[in-house]
Structures are given as C-alpha cells and as structure tokens.
Enzyme design. Structure first.
Site, PDB file in Angstrom:
ATOM      1  N   HIS A  22     -25.762  23.088   0.228  1.00  0.00           N
ATOM      2  CA  HIS A  22     -25.836  23.520  -1.171  1.00  0.00           C
ATOM      3  C   HIS A  22     -24.805  24.605  -1.397  1.00  0.00           C
ATOM      4  O   HIS A  22     -24.660  25.487  -0.557  1.00  0.00           O
ATOM      5  CB  HIS A  22     -27.237  24.059  -1.464  1.00  0.00           C
TER       6      HIS A  22
ATOM      7  N   CYS B  98       0.822  -1.216   0.000  1.00  0.00           N
ATOM      8  CA  CYS B  98       0.000   0.000   0.000  1.00  0.00           C
ATOM      9  C   CYS B  98       0.856   1.265   0.000  1.00  0.00           C
ATOM     10  O   CYS B  98       0.688   2.138  -0.842  1.00  0.00           O
ATOM     11  CB  CYS B  98      -0.925  -0.035   1.207  1.00  0.00           C
TER      12      CYS B  98
ATOM     13  N   LEU C  67      -7.177   0.555 -14.975  1.00  0.00           N
ATOM     14  CA  LEU C  67      -7.837   1.821 -15.292  1.00  0.00           C
ATOM     15  C   LEU C  67      -7.199   3.003 -14.560  1.00  0.00           C
ATOM     16  O   LEU C  67      -7.074   4.087 -15.123  1.00  0.00           O
ATOM     17  CB  LEU C  67      -9.344   1.723 -15.008  1.00  0.00           C
ATOM     18  N   GLU C  68      -6.759   2.789 -13.297  1.00  0.00           N
ATOM     19  CA  GLU C  68      -6.098   3.910 -12.593  1.00  0.00           C
ATOM     20  C   GLU C  68      -4.766   4.258 -13.265  1.00  0.00           C
ATOM     21  O   GLU C  68      -4.508   5.412 -13.594  1.00  0.00           O
ATOM     22  CB  GLU C  68      -5.845   3.560 -11.122  1.00  0.00           C
TER      23      GLU C  68
ATOM     24  N   GLU D 136      -9.460  -6.661 -22.328  1.00  0.00           N
ATOM     25  CA  GLU D 136     -10.166  -7.234 -21.170  1.00  0.00           C
ATOM     26  C   GLU D 136     -10.913  -8.491 -21.584  1.00  0.00           C
ATOM     27  O   GLU D 136     -11.579  -8.542 -22.610  1.00  0.00           O
ATOM     28  CB  GLU D 136     -11.117  -6.174 -20.587  1.00  0.00           C
TER      29      GLU D 136
HETATM   30  P1  FAD Z   1       0.787  -5.766   1.997  1.00  0.00           P
HETATM   31  O1  FAD Z   1       0.537  -4.328   1.960  1.00  0.00           O
HETATM   32  O2  FAD Z   1       1.065  -6.465   0.728  1.00  0.00           O
HETATM   33  O3  FAD Z   1       2.009  -5.973   2.999  1.00  0.00           O
HETATM   34  C1  FAD Z   1       2.594  -7.202   3.217  1.00  0.00           C
HETATM   35  C2  FAD Z   1       3.985  -6.989   3.755  1.00  0.00           C
HETATM   36  O4  FAD Z   1       4.499  -8.226   4.195  1.00  0.00           O
HETATM   37  C3  FAD Z   1       4.978  -6.470   2.715  1.00  0.00           C
HETATM   38  O5  FAD Z   1       5.655  -5.357   3.216  1.00  0.00           O
HETATM   39  C4  FAD Z   1       5.938  -7.641   2.494  1.00  0.00           C
HETATM   40  O6  FAD Z   1       7.251  -7.238   2.204  1.00  0.00           O
HETATM   41  C5  FAD Z   1       5.879  -8.314   3.858  1.00  0.00           C
HETATM   42  N1  FAD Z   1       6.258  -9.726   3.835  1.00  0.00           N
HETATM   43  C6  FAD Z   1       5.798 -10.708   2.996  1.00  0.00           C
HETATM   44  N2  FAD Z   1       6.319 -11.901   3.333  1.00  0.00           N
HETATM   45  C7  FAD Z   1       7.129 -11.670   4.389  1.00  0.00           C
HETATM   46  C8  FAD Z   1       7.948 -12.500   5.190  1.00  0.00           C
HETATM   47  N3  FAD Z   1       8.026 -13.811   4.985  1.00  0.00           N
HETATM   48  N4  FAD Z   1       8.664 -11.936   6.185  1.00  0.00           N
HETATM   49  C9  FAD Z   1       8.592 -10.608   6.418  1.00  0.00           C
HETATM   50  N5  FAD Z   1       7.818  -9.766   5.704  1.00  0.00           N
HETATM   51  C10 FAD Z   1       7.101 -10.298   4.706  1.00  0.00           C
HETATM   52  N6  FAD Z   1      -6.045  -0.586  -1.782  1.00  0.00           N
HETATM   53  C11 FAD Z   1      -6.874   0.386  -1.347  1.00  0.00           C
HETATM   54  O7  FAD Z   1      -7.639   0.166  -0.401  1.00  0.00           O
HETATM   55  N7  FAD Z   1      -6.880   1.618  -1.940  1.00  0.00           N
HETATM   56  C12 FAD Z   1      -6.084   1.914  -2.976  1.00  0.00           C
HETATM   57  O8  FAD Z   1      -6.117   3.035  -3.483  1.00  0.00           O
HETATM   58  C13 FAD Z   1      -5.207   0.916  -3.457  1.00  0.00           C
HETATM   59  N8  FAD Z   1      -4.388   1.158  -4.494  1.00  0.00           N
HETATM   60  C14 FAD Z   1      -3.532   0.187  -4.920  1.00  0.00           C
HETATM   61  C15 FAD Z   1      -2.713   0.457  -6.009  1.00  0.00           C
HETATM   62  C16 FAD Z   1      -1.843  -0.506  -6.476  1.00  0.00           C
HETATM   63  C17 FAD Z   1      -0.965  -0.189  -7.651  1.00  0.00           C
HETATM   64  C18 FAD Z   1      -1.770  -1.771  -5.823  1.00  0.00           C
HETATM   65  C19 FAD Z   1      -0.816  -2.802  -6.283  1.00  0.00           C
HETATM   66  C20 FAD Z   1      -2.594  -2.049  -4.747  1.00  0.00           C
HETATM   67  C21 FAD Z   1      -3.485  -1.081  -4.293  1.00  0.00           C
HETATM   68  N9  FAD Z   1      -4.356  -1.318  -3.233  1.00  0.00           N
HETATM   69  C22 FAD Z   1      -5.214  -0.351  -2.811  1.00  0.00           C
HETATM   70  C23 FAD Z   1      -4.360  -2.614  -2.529  1.00  0.00           C
HETATM   71  C24 FAD Z   1      -3.575  -2.513  -1.218  1.00  0.00           C
HETATM   72  O9  FAD Z   1      -2.267  -2.100  -1.491  1.00  0.00           O
HETATM   73  C25 FAD Z   1      -3.574  -3.869  -0.508  1.00  0.00           C
HETATM   74  O10 FAD Z   1      -4.901  -4.321  -0.349  1.00  0.00           O
HETATM   75  C26 FAD Z   1      -2.925  -3.745   0.853  1.00  0.00           C
HETATM   76  O11 FAD Z   1      -1.599  -3.283   0.759  1.00  0.00           O
HETATM   77  C27 FAD Z   1      -2.942  -5.095   1.582  1.00  0.00           C
HETATM   78  O12 FAD Z   1      -2.346  -4.949   2.824  1.00  0.00           O
HETATM   79  P2  FAD Z   1      -1.652  -6.157   3.573  1.00  0.00           P
HETATM   80  O13 FAD Z   1      -1.180  -5.599   4.878  1.00  0.00           O
HETATM   81  O14 FAD Z   1      -2.543  -7.326   3.587  1.00  0.00           O
HETATM   82  O15 FAD Z   1      -0.400  -6.573   2.679  1.00  0.00           O
HETATM   83  P1  NAI Z   2      -8.769  -6.613 -10.709  1.00  0.00           P
HETATM   84  O1  NAI Z   2      -9.264  -7.886 -10.184  1.00  0.00           O
HETATM   85  O2  NAI Z   2      -9.369  -5.346 -10.239  1.00  0.00           O
HETATM   86  O3  NAI Z   2      -8.903  -6.585 -12.293  1.00  0.00           O
HETATM   87  C1  NAI Z   2      -8.335  -7.545 -13.106  1.00  0.00           C
HETATM   88  C2  NAI Z   2      -9.021  -7.476 -14.452  1.00  0.00           C
HETATM   89  O4  NAI Z   2      -8.312  -8.287 -15.349  1.00  0.00           O
HETATM   90  C3  NAI Z   2     -10.461  -7.969 -14.433  1.00  0.00           C
HETATM   91  O5  NAI Z   2     -11.269  -7.043 -15.090  1.00  0.00           O
HETATM   92  C4  NAI Z   2     -10.385  -9.305 -15.157  1.00  0.00           C
HETATM   93  O6  NAI Z   2     -11.569  -9.642 -15.839  1.00  0.00           O
HETATM   94  C5  NAI Z   2      -9.232  -9.046 -16.118  1.00  0.00           C
HETATM   95  N1  NAI Z   2      -8.543 -10.245 -16.583  1.00  0.00           N
HETATM   96  C6  NAI Z   2      -8.222 -11.339 -15.858  1.00  0.00           C
HETATM   97  N2  NAI Z   2      -7.571 -12.228 -16.642  1.00  0.00           N
HETATM   98  C7  NAI Z   2      -7.479 -11.683 -17.874  1.00  0.00           C
HETATM   99  C8  NAI Z   2      -6.912 -12.106 -19.099  1.00  0.00           C
HETATM  100  N3  NAI Z   2      -6.309 -13.289 -19.204  1.00  0.00           N
HETATM  101  N4  NAI Z   2      -6.994 -11.290 -20.155  1.00  0.00           N
HETATM  102  C9  NAI Z   2      -7.602 -10.082 -20.049  1.00  0.00           C
HETATM  103  N5  NAI Z   2      -8.151  -9.623 -18.910  1.00  0.00           N
HETATM  104  C10 NAI Z   2      -8.081 -10.405 -17.826  1.00  0.00           C
HETATM  105  O7  NAI Z   2      -7.191  -6.654 -10.448  1.00  0.00           O
HETATM  106  P2  NAI Z   2      -6.094  -5.514 -10.557  1.00  0.00           P
HETATM  107  O8  NAI Z   2      -6.587  -4.355 -11.329  1.00  0.00           O
HETATM  108  O9  NAI Z   2      -4.856  -6.202 -10.987  1.00  0.00           O
HETATM  109  O10 NAI Z   2      -5.938  -5.085  -9.047  1.00  0.00           O
HETATM  110  C11 NAI Z   2      -5.531  -6.040  -8.054  1.00  0.00           C
HETATM  111  C12 NAI Z   2      -6.105  -5.697  -6.719  1.00  0.00           C
HETATM  112  O11 NAI Z   2      -5.531  -4.517  -6.208  1.00  0.00           O
HETATM  113  C13 NAI Z   2      -7.586  -5.495  -6.794  1.00  0.00           C
HETATM  114  O12 NAI Z   2      -8.200  -6.596  -6.193  1.00  0.00           O
HETATM  115  C14 NAI Z   2      -7.864  -4.258  -6.023  1.00  0.00           C
HETATM  116  O13 NAI Z   2      -8.677  -4.540  -4.923  1.00  0.00           O
HETATM  117  C15 NAI Z   2      -6.507  -3.752  -5.540  1.00  0.00           C
HETATM  118  N6  NAI Z   2      -6.393  -2.349  -5.930  1.00  0.00           N
HETATM  119  C16 NAI Z   2      -7.239  -1.451  -5.376  1.00  0.00           C
HETATM  120  C17 NAI Z   2      -7.232  -0.148  -5.765  1.00  0.00           C
HETATM  121  C18 NAI Z   2      -8.223   0.783  -5.161  1.00  0.00           C
HETATM  122  O14 NAI Z   2      -8.809   0.447  -4.153  1.00  0.00           O
HETATM  123  N7  NAI Z   2      -8.423   1.962  -5.727  1.00  0.00           N
HETATM  124  C19 NAI Z   2      -6.302   0.345  -6.770  1.00  0.00           C
HETATM  125  C20 NAI Z   2      -5.485  -0.689  -7.329  1.00  0.00           C
HETATM  126  C21 NAI Z   2      -5.530  -1.968  -6.898  1.00  0.00           C
END
Ligand code: FAD
Ligand code: NAI
Length: 466
Positions: free
Chosen positions: A444, A42, A186-187, A203
C-alpha cells in the site's frame, strides 16, 4: 555449401529468440534477414517505435494538461514532432543493434538477403545480385506479417497510411481518420490525439477492441469519448480516396446509409496478414492455409516435419511475446527437449493511457461455454494511490469458477496495467484461486491493491474499499 543444424528465416522476436535458444543449446545456427537491420516488425516498425511515441506524446499531454494541477508551472508547451520521431529512431537503432550484439555473442551467423527454399533443406539467400546457398538440418520460418487492407482502402503510404508510415509522419495531422478500433488504431490514434489532432475512428464491429472483455471495451469507450475521440461504430468502409491534401472515407452506417468523412490522413488499421512472399514454400513441401498462414501442428511443425514455423506467420495472437515463446519452444524441441506453451495465458496489452491488459478468457467467452462463474471488479478511483497520481480511470475485473474459485480470466484498464497483469498471469499459471490472491499481502499504496480487492469481490463479495 555451408551446413547448419538450424537456419532461421526472419529476425523478428520469433526468429532472433529462436536463434539464441538454438545456439544456447549447442546447435550451429544461421539467421537470414532481408533488411539490413535485425529485429523485425516489433523492433523496427511495431512495438518499440510505437511505445516510444506513446511515451513522448503522453509526456506532452501531461505537460499541457496535468502539470498545473500538480503545481508545476511551465511556459508555452509545443510539440516538436521532428524531435519525437528522431528520438524514436534512436531508440529503434539502439534496440536493433542490441540484437546484432546478441547474434555475435551467441556465434549465430547473420546472413542479409531474402531467404527462399530451393528444396526441403537448401535455403537460397539473395541480396541484390549476390546469391548464396546454405543447407539446414532444420529450418524455422519466422517471416512475420504485413499490414492488411480490404478492397477500396489500399494504402498509398502518403495520406492513406499504415502503422509504418504513421510512425514517421512529418507533420501532426489536423484530422486523422482511423479505420479499425483495434490495437493499432487506438494506440496510434492516441498518439496523435494527444499531440492535438482530431481523431475519428471508423469501426465495423459494435464495440471497440472487439475481442476483449466487454466491460473493458465499455469502460475504454467512455475514456476515449471523454478525451475527444469520435467513434463511428458499425460502419462498413466502402472507399478511401486521396484527394491531394484531403482524404475522403465513404462508409455505410448501421442503417445502410452512406456516410462521408474527411480528414488529412487516414490510418488503415484493420489487422495484419501472414507474410510468406518469395519464400517458395511449395519447393519445400510446406503448405499454407486459406488465410495465407503457414499451416503447423501442435509442435509447430509444417507439412515438412523438419521445417517449423512460428510467430505472426502462423495461427494465433500476433504478439511479440507469443512469437518469442514459440521460438524457444521450437529450439528446445529440435534439441530433444519437451517444451510447453500455455496459449490461454498469453497476456494482451494495449498501451494507451490508462493501459489495458488481459489474460485468460473473457466473461463473454466463458458464458458462451456455459461455464458457471463469479465476477468481482474494483474501480481504480477507489485507490489512494490513484488519487495521489490523478490517474483514476478504470477498473480491474477478476473472473473465477463458481465452484472451485479458480481464476479463469483477469481484465484490467488502469494506469500501469501492462505491468500489473503479470500478477494474474503468474497466479493463473499456478492455477490460483481468487481467494489465494485475496489473501496475499499487497503493498500500500499501489495499483496492485485493485487486483486484491477485485479478487476479494470475486471470491465472496467482500471487497473492502467500496
Ligand atoms: P516479424 O517481427 O514480422 O519479423 C519477421 C522478419 O522476417 C522481418 O524482419 C522480415 O523482414 C523478415 N523476412 C520476411 N520474409 C523474409 C525472407 N523471405 N527472407 C528473409 N527475411 C524475411 N506486439 C506486442 O506484443 N506488443 C506490442 O506492443 C506490439 N506493438 C505493435 C505495434 C505495431 C505498430 C505493430 C505493427 C505491431 C505490434 N506488435 C506488438 C506485434 C508484433 O510486432 C508482432 O507480433 C511481432 O513482431 C511478430 O514477430 P515475428 O518474429 O513473428 O515477425
Ligand atoms: P486488430 O485486429 O487489433 O484490429 C482491427 C480492427 O479493425 C478490428 O476492430 C476490426 O473489427 C476492424 N475492422 C476490420 N475490418 C474493418 C473494416 N472493413 N472497416 C472497419 N473496421 C474494420 O488489428 P490491428 O489494430 O491492425 O493490429 C494488428 C495486430 O498487431 C494485432 O493483431 C495485434 O495483436 C498486433 N499489435 C499489438 C499491439 C500490442 O500488443 N499492444 C499493438 C499494435 C499491434
């Protein structure tokens, strides 16, 4: 060997929040993180850096396309990606060091290294050649997730990239191919589209954001197409190849014909998978399911009851706020309290512009359950506030129970929807009816008036401004 009441493995929003709540409740707590910065996906390569780039690219877009209409004259507007990434890195750095401050403030011991189970109570922390063993009465697995991909689309991290590389590119792609029209596609697609890249999305499903309410998906499709996104729906990707300066994606369309798309980068965004590599779960008697997620019961206990798992590594939405709430839940459970999470009320937000936000069930889900519902919606363009700011796209949709008028789902695509959704979450937590919202005084001119109007439309078809 040092002994703790709780050892947390992983310092993402699930892990670090669990550690803080444990410490607040008087439990001696250690947190193990394999990287040298805290905050997990995150803070390092997820929510925070993506929002930093979304904000920078939105400013750039507005400076180029909407300032003149607002009567603001500028000179030549140029995107400086190096500076954008540098600012993003600074935001990440500050946010991650904030987590370190919170760990110190709460007297949580931070151990850098890969955590793995020696047995049900001992965790080995390995950092290079250094190895330490610590003992925990309770252990929380919060190891999160990693980008997923399917055969034929393996990222090489150069031109075939995941979200992590897309957050640190050194050039603005001329044409970015995006596999997956989900949240990441999309983001991050929006970031580069605003900076001038051509963006083509491939998609598998028939609609974008396939799990969201159909009305929102349809409305957002219109917005994306208007902004120049090319969408290839119902395309099955077969192969992605890096040809040096070009990437070629081969996919099968709906008619089973092969389609070839070319770009200079391909972002693979087809979901994320639970991360448990190196944990040695079996040594602690912890089971994973066929999707690789750690198996937990309703109390987030694994098959070894004093070992819990939270966040992306277990079933459910992969969202930071879901991970955080599960962290608090487990800490309170360990401390003997009786916490509760309402999984139906975890909001989902997509931070494009307009923003998309949703809570509760979609119209499709409710219909499939055979629920009798009433639906009210209100277009954002009918708001005075929207015209004043020129952000007129979108709508708010309120779905209520036909008999009781209880709100069952709220779905919005609107400027500021990420913040507006909390009115719906709060209302639904207290089981409000659509009429309750319709009768609450809304300021408003604000975008929140669309929520009131949609509620009026749902309760008895009496929206006033359409
Ligand atoms: P993580 O954040 O993945 O943290 C896990 C941690 O565990 C990591 O630091 C890793 O290094 C550590 N770890 C793993 N294995 C070990 C080990 N064996 N020993 C020690 N450390 C270890 N979610 C939202 O709600 N809003 C958003 O806007 C949003 N945007 C996102 C944008 C992107 C590009 C991505 C990829 C994800 C986004 N997410 C968003 C999803 C969000 O990042 C995750 O849902 C969230 O980080 C999950 O939290 P977590 O604590 O479960 O795991
Ligand atoms: P996602 O699950 O949101 O979207 C993956 C998309 O890929 C789906 O539309 C699916 O139908 C499509 N897809 C799957 N296999 C495919 C294939 N073989 N060919 C073409 N399309 C295919 O996963 P995404 O965008 O990778 O994000 C991962 C996670 O990270 C999400 O679960 C989301 O919760 C989290 N995240 C959250 C954000 C937020 O809260 N704003 C921002 C970014 C990530």
């Amino acid at each position: 060997m040092k002994k703790y009441d709780v050892i947390v493995i992983g310092s993402g929003p699930g892990g670090y929040v669990a550690a803080i709540r444990c410490a607040q409740l008087g439990l001696k707590t250690a947190i193990v993180e394999k990287y040298n910065t805290l905050g997990g996906t995150c803070l390092n390569v997820g929510c925070i850096p993506s929002k930093a780039l979304l904000d920078s690219s939105e400013h750039f877009y507005n400076a180029k396309h909407t300032f003149a209409d607002h009567g603001i004259q500028t000179g030549e507007i140029k995107a400086d990606l190096t500076q954008m990434i540098a600012r993003k890195n600074k935001v990440v750095e500050q946010t991650c060091s904030g987590v370190k401050y919170l760990m110190d403030k709460n007297k949580i011991e931070v151990l850098e290294g890969i955590g793995s189970f020696k047995d049900k109570n001992i965790v080995i922390v390995q950092s290079g050649k250094n190895k330490k063993e610590i003992e925990g009465k309770n252990i929380i697995i919060a190891t999160g997730s990693k980008p997923n991909y399917f055969p034929g689309m393996e990222p090489d991290k150069k031109r075939i990239i995941t979200s992590t590389e897309a957050l640190s590119l050194t050039e603005i792609p001329k044409k970015m191919l995006v596999i997956g029209a989900g949240v990441i596609g999309l983001e991050l697609g929006a970031v580069y589209k605003r900076l001038g890249s051509e963006v083509e999305v491939i998609e598998f499903a028939p609609k974008i954001l396939p799990t969201m309410d159909g009305t929102i998906s349809k409305e957002f499709t219109k917005v994306l197409k208007k902004s120049g996104f090319k969408l290839h729906m119902e395309h099955k990707v077969q192969k992605v190849e890096n040809k040096g300066k070009e990437v070629i994606v081969k996919a099968l369309n709906k008619k089973n014909e092969e389609v070839e798309l070319k770009g200079d980068y391909c972002l693979v965004a087809v979901g994320r998978k639970a991360y448990t590599e190196g944990l040695n779960l079996e040594k602690a008697g912890v089971k994973a399911n066929e999707r690789g997620q750690v198996e937990v019961n309703d109390q987030l206990q694994t098959s070894s009851p004093h070992i819990y798992a939270i966040g992306d590594v277990v079933r459910g939405a992969m969202l930071a706020h879901k991970a955080e709430d599960e962290g608090v839940f487990v800490a309170e459970l360990i401390a003997g309290q009786k916490p509760h999470i309402n999984y139906n009320l975890i909001p989902g937000v997509v931070y494009t512009w307009p923003e998309i936000a949703s809570v509760g069930k979609t119209e499709e889900e409710l219909k499939a359950e055979g629920k009798e519902i009433k639906v009210g919606s209100f277009p954002i363009k009918a708001l005075g506030r929207a015209r004043a700011s020129m952000d007129i796209s979108g709508l708010i949709k309120v779905i209520a129970d036909k008999q009781t008028d209880e709100i069952l789902g709220v779905h919005m695509i609107s400027a500021r929807a990420a913040d507006l959704i909390m009115e719906a979450v709060t209302a639904m937590e207290y089981r409000a009816s659509a009429e309750d919202i319709a009768r609450i005084c809304h300021p408003h001119p604000t975008y929140s008036e669309a929520m009131k109007e949609a509620a009026m439309a749902a309760t008895e078809d009496r929206a006033m401004h359409i």
